[in-house]
Design a protein around this motif. Structure first.
Motif, mmCIF file in Angstrom:
data_model
loop_
_atom_site.group_PDB
_atom_site.id
_atom_site.type_symbol
_atom_site.label_atom_id
_atom_site.label_comp_id
_atom_site.label_asym_id
_atom_site.label_seq_id
_atom_site.Cartn_x
_atom_site.Cartn_y
_atom_site.Cartn_z
ATOM 1 N N UNK A 1 31.888 39.815 42.494
ATOM 2 C CA UNK A 1 32.004 39.131 43.682
ATOM 3 C C UNK A 1 32.671 37.431 43.087
ATOM 4 N N UNK A 2 33.687 37.246 43.728
ATOM 5 C CA UNK A 2 34.267 36.122 43.200
ATOM 6 C C UNK A 2 33.721 34.693 43.122
ATOM 7 N N UNK A 3 33.256 34.184 44.422
ATOM 8 C CA UNK A 3 32.839 32.862 44.876
ATOM 9 C C UNK A 3 31.268 33.341 45.521
ATOM 10 N N UNK B 1 26.458 40.964 39.653
ATOM 11 C CA UNK B 1 26.627 40.238 38.033
ATOM 12 C C UNK B 1 27.232 39.711 37.621
ATOM 13 N N UNK B 2 28.188 39.860 38.355
ATOM 14 C CA UNK B 2 29.593 39.163 37.731
ATOM 15 C C UNK B 2 30.384 37.504 37.969
ATOM 16 N N UNK B 3 29.664 37.400 39.059
ATOM 17 C CA UNK B 3 30.144 36.115 38.769
ATOM 18 C C UNK B 3 29.193 34.941 38.271
ATOM 19 N N UNK B 4 27.959 35.383 37.613
ATOM 20 C CA UNK B 4 27.025 34.701 37.114
ATOM 21 C C UNK B 4 27.624 34.632 34.965
ATOM 22 N N UNK B 5 28.628 35.098 34.810
ATOM 23 C CA UNK B 5 28.839 36.037 33.577
ATOM 24 C C UNK B 5 30.576 35.165 33.965
ATOM 25 N N UNK C 1 40.653 31.925 38.253
ATOM 26 C CA UNK C 1 39.790 32.539 38.561
ATOM 27 C C UNK C 1 40.233 33.461 38.379
ATOM 28 N N UNK C 2 40.856 34.006 39.371
ATOM 29 C CA UNK C 2 41.280 35.660 39.426
ATOM 30 C C UNK C 2 43.022 35.559 38.578
ATOM 31 N N UNK C 3 43.512 35.047 38.421
ATOM 32 C CA UNK C 3 44.839 35.426 37.864
ATOM 33 C C UNK C 3 44.441 35.273 35.875
ATOM 34 N N UNK C 4 43.264 34.500 35.844
ATOM 35 C CA UNK C 4 43.016 34.452 34.407
ATOM 36 C C UNK C 4 42.670 35.630 33.902
#
Length: 232
Positions: free
Chosen positions: A34-36, A199-203, A54-57
């Protein structure tokens, strides 16, 4: 007995890991997360926006020239664009019956158990409409290859919500993320990708805490049009 169970458990993990690695070699996308949670400014899929960066990084860290974000289709054409030297491809599923921002729990349960029916949605990318997912993905992969993409494209779902609690509502693009994961990796792997995605966006998203602690104010501002900014 415990040693035997541990051995079996480790073997299952290794087999599952080998399966994911093998399948990902031939899959066009790599489900990431999840992105945002909510929008901080609108539009957010635009060069220079924090979410776009964030996506590009992430793509750069993975050595990918392209990254993909999927949406729940609204009025946008979902055009691709460049964030620095990374190509961001957008694709949306379009429900011909309705557009809704709340949660259809019957659809959630059905999709979780049976997957997303292949004939339920249409798809949109770069303003083009597709009747089926195969045609949409053929188009997306053609664009990615022309940008020098090698291997699967890292795939996010947008994840923003316009109302309600973003922890409960997985947000924009989640059904398409599930559909693509199910199509290319199968049921069990999709359950794993869903858990990892949530979980992804939290990290990995440095703005996650701000979004969650201000989501009510941000959603109010967004729905009033006060998060819109002029693009020159």
């Amino acid at each position: 007995m415990s040693r035997t169970l541990n051995t079996i458990f480790i073997a299952i993990i290794l087999i599952f890991g080998a399966y994911l690695f093998g399948v990902s070699t031939f899959s066009p996308v790599e489900p990431v997360g999840r992105l945002n949670f909510v929008k901080m400014a609108n539009p957010d899929m635009y060069p220079g926006h924090p979410s776009s960066e964030v996506l590009a990084d992430y793509a750069k860290k993975r050595g990918s020239s392209t990254v993909m974000v999927v949406h729940y289709g609204g009025d946008s054409t979902y055009r691709r664009y460049m964030e620095g030297d990374v190509l961001i491809i957008q694709m949306a599923f379009v429900n011909p019956d309705s557009y809704r921002t709340d949660i259809d729990w019957s659809e959630v349960v059905s999709s979780f158990i049976f997957g997303v029916p292949e004939d339920k949605y249409r798809y949109r990318a770069d303003g083009n409409e597709f009747d089926n997912l195969d045609d949409a993905m053929d188009y997306v992969m053609g664009i990615a290859r022309s940008n020098g993409q090698e291997g699967p494209i890292p795939m996010y779902f947008h994840g923003t919500v316009r109302e309600g609690n973003p922890i409960i509502n997985p947000g924009c693009g989640f059904p398409l993320f599930v559909e693509l994961s199910w199509k290319y990796y199968g049921r069990i792997a999709t359950y794993y990708f869903i858990a990892r995605a949530l979980i992804h966006p939290f990290l990995n998203n440095p703005y996650a805490n701000y979004e969650l602690t201000h989501y009510q104010d941000l959603n109010k501002l967004y729905n009033q049009g006060d998060l819109d900014y002029t693009i020159s």
